[in-house]
Design a protein around this motif. Structure first.
Motif, mmCIF file in Angstrom:
data_model
loop_
_atom_site.group_PDB
_atom_site.id
_atom_site.type_symbol
_atom_site.label_atom_id
_atom_site.label_comp_id
_atom_site.label_asym_id
_atom_site.label_seq_id
_atom_site.Cartn_x
_atom_site.Cartn_y
_atom_site.Cartn_z
ATOM 1 N N ALA A 258 0.096 2.304 -10.355
ATOM 2 C CA ALA A 258 -0.241 1.407 -9.239
ATOM 3 C C ALA A 258 -0.003 -0.065 -9.573
ATOM 4 N N TYR B 291 -1.716 5.656 -8.002
ATOM 5 C CA TYR B 291 -2.951 5.714 -8.781
ATOM 6 C C TYR B 291 -2.967 6.953 -9.674
ATOM 7 N N VAL C 150 -8.605 5.903 -0.305
ATOM 8 C CA VAL C 150 -7.492 6.870 -0.244
ATOM 9 C C VAL C 150 -6.976 7.219 -1.641
ATOM 10 N N GLN C 151 -7.796 6.915 -2.623
ATOM 11 C CA GLN C 151 -7.452 7.146 -4.029
ATOM 12 C C GLN C 151 -6.881 8.552 -4.294
ATOM 13 N N LEU D 226 -8.601 -4.386 -1.140
ATOM 14 C CA LEU D 226 -8.620 -3.579 -2.370
ATOM 15 C C LEU D 226 -7.252 -3.410 -3.018
ATOM 16 N N CYS D 227 -6.219 -3.238 -2.188
ATOM 17 C CA CYS D 227 -4.899 -2.948 -2.739
ATOM 18 C C CYS D 227 -4.061 -4.236 -2.797
ATOM 19 N N LEU E 255 -6.611 -2.714 3.925
ATOM 20 C CA LEU E 255 -6.622 -2.177 2.560
ATOM 21 C C LEU E 255 -5.701 -3.009 1.664
ATOM 22 N N ARG F 26 2.842 2.001 -3.153
ATOM 23 C CA ARG F 26 1.984 2.559 -4.213
ATOM 24 C C ARG F 26 1.555 3.985 -3.876
ATOM 25 N N MET F 27 1.212 4.187 -2.605
ATOM 26 C CA MET F 27 0.723 5.509 -2.225
ATOM 27 C C MET F 27 1.783 6.594 -2.474
ATOM 28 N N VAL G 13 0.843 -1.207 0.000
ATOM 29 C CA VAL G 13 0.000 0.000 0.000
ATOM 30 C C VAL G 13 0.878 1.258 0.000
ATOM 31 N N CYS H 21 -3.267 8.921 -3.402
ATOM 32 C CA CYS H 21 -2.372 7.844 -3.840
ATOM 33 C C CYS H 21 -1.618 8.229 -5.119
ATOM 34 N N CYS I 93 -11.257 2.563 -3.892
ATOM 35 C CA CYS I 93 -10.343 2.795 -2.763
ATOM 36 C C CYS I 93 -10.626 4.113 -2.025
ATOM 37 N N PRO J 249 -4.673 -3.966 -7.975
ATOM 38 C CA PRO J 249 -5.397 -3.003 -7.128
ATOM 39 C C PRO J 249 -6.753 -2.589 -7.704
ATOM 40 N N ALA J 250 -7.751 -2.488 -6.813
ATOM 41 C CA ALA J 250 -9.087 -2.034 -7.214
ATOM 42 C C ALA J 250 -9.216 -0.563 -6.834
ATOM 43 N N CYS J 251 -8.475 0.287 -7.533
ATOM 44 C CA CYS J 251 -8.355 1.703 -7.153
ATOM 45 C C CYS J 251 -9.690 2.443 -7.192
HETATM 46 FE FE1 SF4 Z 1 -3.869 0.869 -3.650
HETATM 47 FE FE2 SF4 Z 1 -5.163 1.898 -5.711
HETATM 48 FE FE3 SF4 Z 1 -5.846 2.541 -3.225
HETATM 49 FE FE4 SF4 Z 1 -3.591 3.418 -4.256
HETATM 50 S S1 SF4 Z 1 -5.641 3.922 -4.954
HETATM 51 S S2 SF4 Z 1 -3.861 2.560 -2.220
HETATM 52 S S3 SF4 Z 1 -2.977 1.690 -5.505
HETATM 53 S S4 SF4 Z 1 -6.011 0.508 -4.178
#
Ligand code: SF4
Length: 352
Positions: free
Chosen positions: A218, A213, A206-207, A194-195, A190, A150-151, A147, A210, A204, A199-201
């Motif tokens: 991602a 993303y 916190v999209q 989802l992550c 997370l 990627r973030m 996570v 991130c 999400c 990843p199911a952005c």
């Molecule tokens: Fe993970 Fe996507 Fe959420 Fe970023 S937006 S934390 S890549 S699921």
């Protein structure tokens, strides 16, 4: 790579999502420190859905640290049978003995004392401090590494100690002063949902914060070192019996399978001739078993042999078939045991 300002992080989104969507597990919601310890050790290398049954049975059998410390080690390993990485069970048992001797059978609430408990590493210590004692403490497992990398769109290899240190520092910075344990567990959840690998952005919480993303990276993060290839092993496994007893070995020392029982095994069948100091009569073939452990993929080829006389073999013991169900076996040899005891139930009467 952009750093993430604490003021920009959508804590409330993450918290609401977690409280709404979190999976229900028996170790969640006000767990005891002991329950956190056991569940976190089980969850290393094993999926949560598989851990549920093991955790429930374990807590019923060893409800306290004291009861675990007092239990025979064979019983402890038996409760772990099938979970793999058996050093985890041995460490739990040793850790329980240490806590009984030095901490009144309780887990201490400071990192220094916890680090003296066998098998507890930075992640498990962080998880116990956060989830059980509600302290502001980073618990960085594989989910959090994914996570956070990627973030922050962090491009260094995730397996490097320097990357893991960097990520741990980011988590420490990110944790809020209030209810840090909720945010910590939400980040783990997370990563576990989802992550995940893909990843199911779109769903999400916190999209907007991130970088992975927002930059369209991602799916290509985290970066990993190439995995070492698997090592293939072929094992000839003679199951040798005399009347209602079978010849077994208990793996000792620091081997991967230490504490577990196994049948004899060889790379080639010809070694059987010099292994057993008496006459053996081949009864038949048993089902082949595929067995994976650490980097190894073993093909077990079991055959059944009747010993005319019961002879002693160094490092091996004769065990009555009725007693075998209670012994812990490595998972490949457990499958062979089940076939021997199931299909050939007459073995208990001394014949097939
Ligand atoms: Fe993970 Fe996507 Fe959420 Fe970023 S937006 S934390 S890549 S699921």
């Amino acid at each position: 790579m952009k750093t993430l300002d604490k003021g920009e992080f959508p804590y409330q989104n993450l918290k609401s999502w977690f409280e709404r969507e979190k999976r229900i597990f028996p170790w969640r919601d006000n767990p005891s420190p002991y329950a956190v310890w056991v569940s976190e050790v089980m969850l290393q290398q094993t999926r949560a859905s598989v851990v549920v049954g093991y955790f429930t049975r374990w807590m019923a059998k060893f409800p306290t640290i004291e009861s675990l410390a007092a239990a025979p080690v064979d019983e402890v390993i038996k409760m772990w049978e099938g979970l793999g990485y058996y050093s985890r069970a041995r460490n739990l048992k040793e850790g329980a003995i240490h806590l009984t001797k030095h901490h009144n059978s309780l887990l201490p609430s400071d990192a220094k004392a916890l680090s003296k408990v066998k098998g507890l590493g930075p992640y498990t210590i962080g998880a116990i401090l956060s989830f059980a004692f509600h302290k502001k403490s980073a618990a960085v497992d594989g989910n959090v590494l994914r996570v956070i990398s990627r973030m922050f769109a962090f491009e260094q290899e995730i397996d490097l100690p320097s990357t893991q240190k960097w990520i741990r520092e980011r988590v420490e910075e990110l944790l809020p002063d209030t209810e840090s344990w909720v945010i910590m567990e939400a980040l783990i959840e997370l990563g576990a949902t989802l992550c995940g690998k893909k990843p199911a952005c779109e769903a999400c919480p916190v999209q907007d914060a991130c970088q992975g993303y927002l930059l369209g990276k991602a799916e290509n993060l985290p970066k990993r070192k190439k995995r070492l290839p698997s090592i293939f092993l072929k094992r000839i496994v003679p199951v040798i019996y005399h009347r209602n007893e079978l010849l077994l070995q208990k793996q000792e020392g620091k081997k991967v399978m230490a504490g577990l029982f196994e049948f004899p095994y060889f790379d080639e069948e010809r070694h059987l001739k010099t292994f057993y100091p008496g006459h053996l009569q081949k009864v038949g073939n048993l089902k082949e078993v595929e067995h994976t452990f650490t980097r190894y993929r073993a093909r077990l080829i079991p055959t059944l042999w009747e010993a005319e006389e019961k002879k002693e073999v160094e490092g091996f013991i004769w065990i009555e078939s009725e007693a075998m169900q209670k012994l812990p076996f490595s998972s490949g040899h457990r499958k062979i045991t089940q076939e021997v005891l199931g299909k050939h139930a007459n073995l208990t009467h001394g014949k097939f």
